[in-house]
Design a protein around this motif. Structure first.
Motif, PDB file in Angstrom:
ATOM      1  N   THR A  10     -24.020  60.885  39.965  1.00 26.58           N
ATOM      2  CA  THR A  10     -23.287  62.152  39.826  1.00 26.58           C
ATOM      3  C   THR A  10     -24.275  63.310  39.759  1.00 26.58           C
ATOM      4  O   THR A  10     -25.483  63.114  39.575  1.00 26.58           O
ATOM      5  CB  THR A  10     -22.424  62.134  38.551  1.00 26.58           C
ATOM      6  N   ASP A  11     -23.769  64.520  39.885  1.00 33.54           N
ATOM      7  CA  ASP A  11     -24.611  65.706  39.788  1.00 33.54           C
ATOM      8  C   ASP A  11     -25.281  65.792  38.429  1.00 33.54           C
ATOM      9  O   ASP A  11     -26.463  66.130  38.316  1.00 33.54           O
ATOM     10  CB  ASP A  11     -23.785  66.971  40.041  1.00 33.54           C
ATOM     11  N   ALA A  12     -24.546  65.472  37.386  1.00 35.52           N
ATOM     12  CA  ALA A  12     -25.100  65.525  36.025  1.00 35.52           C
ATOM     13  C   ALA A  12     -26.240  64.518  35.866  1.00 35.52           C
ATOM     14  O   ALA A  12     -27.257  64.813  35.217  1.00 35.52           O
ATOM     15  CB  ALA A  12     -23.998  65.269  35.001  1.00 35.52           C
ATOM     16  N   GLU A  13     -26.089  63.341  36.437  1.00 37.85           N
ATOM     17  CA  GLU A  13     -27.154  62.329  36.350  1.00 37.85           C
ATOM     18  C   GLU A  13     -28.393  62.798  37.109  1.00 37.85           C
ATOM     19  O   GLU A  13     -29.526  62.591  36.659  1.00 37.85           O
ATOM     20  CB  GLU A  13     -26.664  60.995  36.899  1.00 37.85           C
ATOM     21  N   LEU A  14     -28.219  63.441  38.266  1.00 37.89           N
ATOM     22  CA  LEU A  14     -29.354  63.957  39.023  1.00 37.89           C
ATOM     23  C   LEU A  14     -30.077  65.034  38.235  1.00 37.89           C
ATOM     24  O   LEU A  14     -31.309  65.035  38.146  1.00 37.89           O
ATOM     25  CB  LEU A  14     -28.884  64.506  40.370  1.00 37.89           C
ATOM     26  N   LEU A  15     -29.343  65.948  37.629  1.00 40.14           N
ATOM     27  CA  LEU A  15     -29.962  67.001  36.838  1.00 40.14           C
ATOM     28  C   LEU A  15     -30.672  66.441  35.612  1.00 40.14           C
ATOM     29  O   LEU A  15     -31.679  66.997  35.163  1.00 40.14           O
ATOM     30  CB  LEU A  15     -28.911  68.031  36.431  1.00 40.14           C
TER      31      LEU A  15
END
Length: 127
Positions: A94-99
């Motif tokens: 997810t985007d949150a995991e990438l960030l």
């Protein structure tokens, strides 16, 4: 053609029974040591060659090891879809995991030419 006189002298001296036992014993010991050393070298060469051949055959049969591709160590596991393409398993995050992979750095997403892009700014430009 006659052999050299020095060679005949050495041959006659070696075969002469009147020589002391020390000369014969020393000559025999020297010859045996040389033969044993040659045999050890031949055995060692054969052993190294055999082990190299066995190692090459085992390596060819097993093939090169392939790395186990999975999630990055320490990353939260994503139960999203996994696709197999060319033997590589891809896991979507997810985007949150990438960030979360870049704590303390200036990161974000932007739309460029109609496509969503991940932006990572160098550390010195974040200040």
């Amino acid at each position: 053609m006659n052999p050299e006189p020095d060679q005949n002298r050495d041959l006659h001296r070696a075969l002469d029974e009147s020589l002391s036992g020390d000369f014969v014993a020393t000559s025999l010991a020297h010859t045996l040591a040389a033969v044993r050393a040659r045999r050890r070298r031949k055995q060692a060469t054969t052993l190294v060659g055999t082990l190299s051949l066995v190692a090459a055959v085992v390596w060819l049969v097993r093939g090169p090891t392939k790395p186990d591709v999975g999630n990055v160590a320490g990353a939260p596991s994503a139960p999203a879809t996994a696709q197999a393409s060319g033997g590589i398993v891809l896991h979507e995050i997810t985007d949150a995991e990438l960030l979360a992979f870049f704590p303390g750095q200036a990161v974000g997403f932007a739309t460029v030419n109609g496509q969503r892009e991940f932006i990572l700014l160098p550390a010195e430009s974040a200040e």
